[in-house]
Enzyme design. Structure first.
Site, short mmCIF file in Angstrom:
data_model
loop_
_atom_site.label_atom_id
_atom_site.label_comp_id
_atom_site.label_asym_id
_atom_site.label_seq_id
_atom_site.Cartn_x
_atom_site.Cartn_y
_atom_site.Cartn_z
N HIS A 112 2.00 8.07 -7.43
CA HIS A 112 2.09 9.37 -6.74
C HIS A 112 3.49 9.59 -6.17
O HIS A 112 3.67 9.70 -4.95
CB HIS A 112 1.09 9.47 -5.57
CG HIS A 112 -0.32 9.07 -5.88
ND1 HIS A 112 -1.03 9.59 -6.93
CD2 HIS A 112 -1.17 8.22 -5.25
CE1 HIS A 112 -2.25 9.06 -6.93
NE2 HIS A 112 -2.35 8.23 -5.93
N HIS A 158 0.83 -1.22 0.00
CA HIS A 158 0.00 0.00 0.00
C HIS A 158 0.85 1.26 0.00
O HIS A 158 0.68 2.15 -0.81
CB HIS A 158 -0.98 0.03 1.18
CG HIS A 158 -1.80 1.28 1.16
ND1 HIS A 158 -1.40 2.46 1.75
CD2 HIS A 158 -2.97 1.57 0.54
CE1 HIS A 158 -2.30 3.40 1.52
NE2 HIS A 158 -3.26 2.89 0.78
N ARG A 173 3.84 3.77 4.77
CA ARG A 173 3.10 3.91 6.02
C ARG A 173 2.54 2.55 6.43
O ARG A 173 2.45 2.21 7.60
CB ARG A 173 1.91 4.87 5.83
CG ARG A 173 2.30 6.33 5.70
CD ARG A 173 1.06 7.19 5.42
NE ARG A 173 0.76 7.28 4.00
CZ ARG A 173 -0.42 7.03 3.45
NH1 ARG A 173 -1.44 6.67 4.19
NH2 ARG A 173 -0.58 7.17 2.16
N ASP A 192 -7.27 6.17 -10.93
CA ASP A 192 -7.20 6.15 -9.47
C ASP A 192 -8.57 6.21 -8.78
O ASP A 192 -9.22 5.19 -8.61
CB ASP A 192 -6.27 7.30 -9.04
CG ASP A 192 -5.89 7.25 -7.56
OD1 ASP A 192 -6.41 6.38 -6.85
OD2 ASP A 192 -5.06 8.06 -7.12
ZN LIG Z 1 -4.15 4.86 -5.01
#
Ligand SMILES: [Zn+2]
Length: 454
Positions: free
Chosen positions: A270, A207, A210, A321
């Site tokens: 990103h 993911h 984090r 997205d």
């Molecule tokens: Zn995403």
């Protein structure tokens, strides 16, 4: 075998006329020949282009498109939007996900995307309990893609923590959370499932830094076949970069690259706030920077240094997205316009080789997208899957320009109905501007949206 003659087709050598395209029984291009007489061919009327790979999707977020646009506090941000997004994530069932994803994938096909990388972290039921022995949510995604007729790279996503320093997950993240062992077991189950579906494959996915550590990433990568692509949300928000600096005294890509090899298997989603030295590292690695221009604008993320990245040999691709819009031309237009506004120049991402801005953006996104999805797509060439879109050359705004302006006219000056038909793996999915199941899906979509939005 099917044979088509296109009056105009965009090949790796540029626009060519009277192109004969032969497609084998598996849906791959077996021969492609310009300046052909077209004997025994079905005659097409439009201009043929490769379909675009969509390198980043969270299908369930389509259910909240348009609902995150009211100010809840004066400091609305990515983080307050995320709370709203979690509410959708917490309630959606496998059947609802199937309907939302299938409709979305049909919209993608109508918008020019012919394959999608689904970054999938909604693993468990609404209480956070794994579905007994099967992966109902991942299966819903895979069936939705198969039934819509879009190519799929399914990216089951490892999500273990809520923040850096292995902070425990919050209760609102309960559907996402897995240990490394649980994740590897899920991949084994999904290998069996996906191997039965045409035009689908798996990739590894994390993911963010984090949500999992470089140690976990190394452990997973060591077990995966070497041809699997790897995806990660990298540095979307300044707040997460600052938190990484605070905890690890370095920025995310810097931290990751100290223990994980960054290479062409990677797609960094990103990479918005990477430093100059990270940008150089990413360009050299031949990894893809996954850009989602409309979502990044919608969420107030920031602008990527695309020009500097491309000039250092970096690779890019596009994704829709959060799906506030589902359209290749709109994503590319936003990508260029962000740079124009920032640099106060025009045709900013055009190049010496490609003076046409749209052509440069399309070519880069085809290549980067195909790499990120690890599928044989993104070019009209022998051996590639027959994924293509047909621009409507009966449209006066397209029919009246020379080929050098055709791609720019589509991307920058055409807002709807430019795409007349779309083929994936040799099968027509979109005809006369609509997916063949567009009308029959409307009632189910309305019912599901009402349930999720009530
Ligand atoms: Zn995403």
């Amino acid at each position: 075998m099917e044979r088509y003659l296109a009056p105009l087709a965009y090949l790796p050598t540029g626009w060519q006329q009277n192109v004969r395209i032969e497609i084998d029984d598996n849906g791959f291009i077996s021969q492609i020949t310009p300046n052909d007489a077209g004997e025994q061919c079905q005659k097409l009327t439009g201009a043929i282009l490769p379909g675009m790979p969509n390198l980043h999707s969270h299908a369930f977020q389509r259910a909240m498109a348009g609902l995150g646009e009211q100010r809840l506090n004066p400091h609305d941000s990515f983080w307050s939007w995320r709370e709203q997004m979690y509410q959708v994530a917490l309630q959606i069932s496998p059947q609802q996900l199937y309907v939302i994803a299938k409709s979305l994938y049909m919209e993608m096909l109508e918008g020019g995307f012919t394959s999608v990388a689904e970054f999938h972290y909604l693993h468990h039921d609404a209480n956070g309990k794994p579905y007994a022995g099967n992966d109902e949510m991942a299966d819903a995604i895979s069936r939705a893609a198969a039934d819509a007729g879009i190519g799929l790279t399914l990216l089951p996503t490892l999500y273990s923590y809520s923040d850096f320093a292995m902070a425990p997950a919050s209760t609102t993240q309960r559907r996402f959370i897995q240990t490394t062992e649980q994740y590897l077991a899920q991949l084994e189950r999904l290998k069996k499932l996906i191997s039965t579906r045409a035009n689908q494959r798996l990739g590894g996915c994390f993911h963010s830094l984090r949500a999992c550590t470089p140690e976990q990433i190394n452990e997973v990568v060591a077990t995966l076949p070497s041809d699997w692509p790897l995806h990660l949300h990298l540095s979307e928000q300044v707040k997460e970069v600052n938190r990484c600096l605070e905890v690890h005294q370095c920025t995310p890509l810097d931290w990751l690259s100290r223990s994980v090899e960054i290479n062409s298997r990677w797609c960094m989603i990103h990479a918005t706030h990477i430093t100059d030295s990270e940008l150089e590292l990413l360009a050299k690695s031949k990894a893809v920077a996954g850009l989602c221009p409309l979502t990044e604008a919608s969420l107030g993320d920031g602008l990527y240094e695309v020009d500097s990245f491309l000039s250092q040999g970096g690779r890019i691709g596009i994704g829709s997205d959060s799906h506030i819009s589902v359209d290749v031309a709109e994503e590319l237009r936003m990508l260029e316009y962000g740079q124009r506004l920032k640099h106060q120049q025009r045709n900013f991402l055009a190049s010496e080789q490609y003076p046409s801005t749209a052509e440069r953006l399309l070519v880069e996104s085809y290549q980067g997208g195909a790499q990120a999805l690890a599928q044989p797509i993104g070019q009209l060439a022998k051996g590639q899957r027959a994924d293509f879109i047909e621009l409507d050359m009966n449209d006066p705004y397209l029919a009246s320009v020379s080929t050098e302006h055709l791609l720019d006219s589509w991307v920058f000056a055409h807002y709807k109905n430019a795409i007349q038909s779309v083929m994936v793996a040799g099968k027509w999915q979109v005809k006369e501007h609509h997916h063949q199941q567009h009308q029959p899906m409307q009632a189910a979509l309305l019912e599901t949206l009402k349930e999720l939005r009530s």
